[in-house]
Scaffold this active site. Structure first.
Site, mmCIF file in Angstrom:
data_model
loop_
_atom_site.group_PDB
_atom_site.id
_atom_site.type_symbol
_atom_site.label_atom_id
_atom_site.label_comp_id
_atom_site.label_asym_id
_atom_site.label_seq_id
_atom_site.Cartn_x
_atom_site.Cartn_y
_atom_site.Cartn_z
ATOM 1 N N GLN A 35 0.841 -1.200 0.000
ATOM 2 C CA GLN A 35 0.000 0.000 0.000
ATOM 3 C C GLN A 35 0.871 1.243 0.000
ATOM 4 O O GLN A 35 2.079 1.168 0.212
ATOM 5 C CB GLN A 35 -0.936 -0.009 1.221
ATOM 6 N N HIS A 66 -9.220 2.733 19.224
ATOM 7 C CA HIS A 66 -8.666 1.468 19.732
ATOM 8 C C HIS A 66 -9.380 0.998 20.995
ATOM 9 O O HIS A 66 -9.614 -0.200 21.172
ATOM 10 C CB HIS A 66 -7.146 1.597 19.922
ATOM 11 N N GLU A 90 0.148 -0.785 14.134
ATOM 12 C CA GLU A 90 0.672 0.234 15.063
ATOM 13 C C GLU A 90 0.899 -0.349 16.456
ATOM 14 O O GLU A 90 1.593 0.238 17.279
ATOM 15 C CB GLU A 90 -0.293 1.423 15.204
ATOM 16 N N ASP A 160 -8.674 -5.443 13.019
ATOM 17 C CA ASP A 160 -8.269 -4.035 13.037
ATOM 18 C C ASP A 160 -7.665 -3.704 11.675
ATOM 19 O O ASP A 160 -6.451 -3.671 11.511
ATOM 20 C CB ASP A 160 -7.256 -3.813 14.167
HETATM 21 N N1 SPD Z 1 -11.068 5.496 7.362
HETATM 22 C C1 SPD Z 1 -10.064 5.007 8.240
HETATM 23 C C2 SPD Z 1 -10.465 3.776 8.963
HETATM 24 C C3 SPD Z 1 -9.301 3.136 9.576
HETATM 25 C C4 SPD Z 1 -9.633 1.913 10.290
HETATM 26 N N2 SPD Z 1 -8.469 1.176 10.662
HETATM 27 C C5 SPD Z 1 -7.624 1.777 11.566
HETATM 28 C C6 SPD Z 1 -6.512 0.896 12.001
HETATM 29 C C7 SPD Z 1 -5.866 1.454 13.181
HETATM 30 N N3 SPD Z 1 -5.152 0.512 13.930
#
Ligand code: SPD
Length: 306
Positions: A35, A66, A90, A160
């Site tokens: 990505q 989170h 992360e 996630d």
């Molecule tokens: N539009 C952004 C949505 C992001 C969702 N995922 C976030 C991951 C963070 N750990």
């Protein structure tokens, strides 16, 4: 207004709606194997990890997403000992999981080493040391392939993921076939927590489709939402299980469960916040009920525009 791309990050919510973040500094910008990744310092939200043009985590408000993603599932489970996390490079989801002292092992499967490296370099406080915890078992792999090739079952599974951006790494992790794999890897009392797209009135396609799709696989599906400012609006989440339903827990029950697990230091989630998250506004309930779309491997759903 001048929107010089050197001064503003454009997060494209849809073809007609941009969220702009004033940039103080671009710390990193480049393509990983999977990505396009950026780490930027924004004036409003501090340092942000951005994948395929969409903010994933901001220094200032990542705790909202989170905590919302992790704690309802972990709390309603009577004794979460083994947890699986798909994505979450992360390390912030892992950080929240370890607030539950019942956890003996957390298996985290992230596909993108560079996302983990960038997060550790520029946003180390997000993991807060959780990646080095002796209970962490980290795999660099595609979460779907990982689960498909293993027979282990988990108490809690947390998806996630980034949004299902066309060409991005998450599209096949939002499908009926994948949700069946997830159910097959949940213990009897298991529960899965899923990031499920925007809960804004004009953006309910993904949330509605995720709910419809989950309902084809899981006996019980419970949507909820939290307002995450850096995502540009309220964000949809879903719990799916065979029989665990935290939506009716009172604020006192939630606070009691948190106290029972000796969880302190949360900035977003508590009993009152829980009630708020599980009380979806009428427009969301009606909007998702109107969505008929189901997501399958052969008919995946992509986020509108990127
Ligand atoms: N539009 C952004 C949505 C992001 C969702 N995922 C976030 C991951 C963070 N750990």
């Amino acid at each position: 207004m001048d929107i010089d791309p050197k001064q503003w990050l454009r997060d494209k919510i849809n073809e007609n709606f941009l969220q702009l973040h004033r940039l103080d500094e671009v710390l990193y910008s480049g393509r990983t194997k999977y990505q396009f990744a950026q780490v930027v310092r924004t004036r409003n939200f501090g340092v942000c990890l951005v994948l395929d043009g969409k903010v994933q985590s901001s220094e200032k408000d990542e705790f909202i997403y989170h905590e919302a993603l992790v704690h309802p599932a972990m709390l309603v489970h009577p004794n979460p000992e083994v947890v699986f996390i798909a994505g979450g490079g992360e390390g912030a989801t892992l950080r929240e999981v370890f607030r539950h002292r019942t956890v003996k092992r957390a298996v985290m499967v992230e596909i993108d080493q560079e996302v983990m490296d960038l997060s550790q370099k520029y946003l180390p406080e997000l993991s807060g040391g959780a990646l080095a915890d002796r209970r962490t078992e980290l795999h660099l792999a595609d979460a779907r392939k990982f689960l498909e090739s293993s027979s282990e079952k988990y108490d809690v599974i947390i998806l996630d993921l980034p949004d299902p951006v066309e060409g991005g790494p998450a599209c096949l992790l939002f499908t009926r076939e994948f949700y069946q794999v997830v159910l097959d890897h949940l213990k009897e009392d298991g529960i899965v927590s899923i990031q499920a797209g925007s809960a804004s009135p004009t953006e309910l396609l993904i949330l509605g489709a995720v709910i419809n799709t989950l309902k084809l696989v899981f006996p019980l599906v419970v949507p909820y939402a939290a307002y995450v400012p850096c995502y540009g609006g309220p964000w949809g989440l879903c719990l799916a299980s065979r029989h665990l339903d935290p939506s009716g827990l009172s604020p006192e029950q939630v606070d009691g469960l948190l106290a029972g697990r000796k969880i302190t230091g949360l900035r977003f989630y508590d009993g009152i916040t829980h009630r708020n998250m599980f009380s979806l506004p009428k427009y969301v309930r009606e909007g998702i009920a109107r969505q008929k779309r189901v997501i399958t491997d052969s008919n995946p759903l992509y986020l509108y525009g990127t």
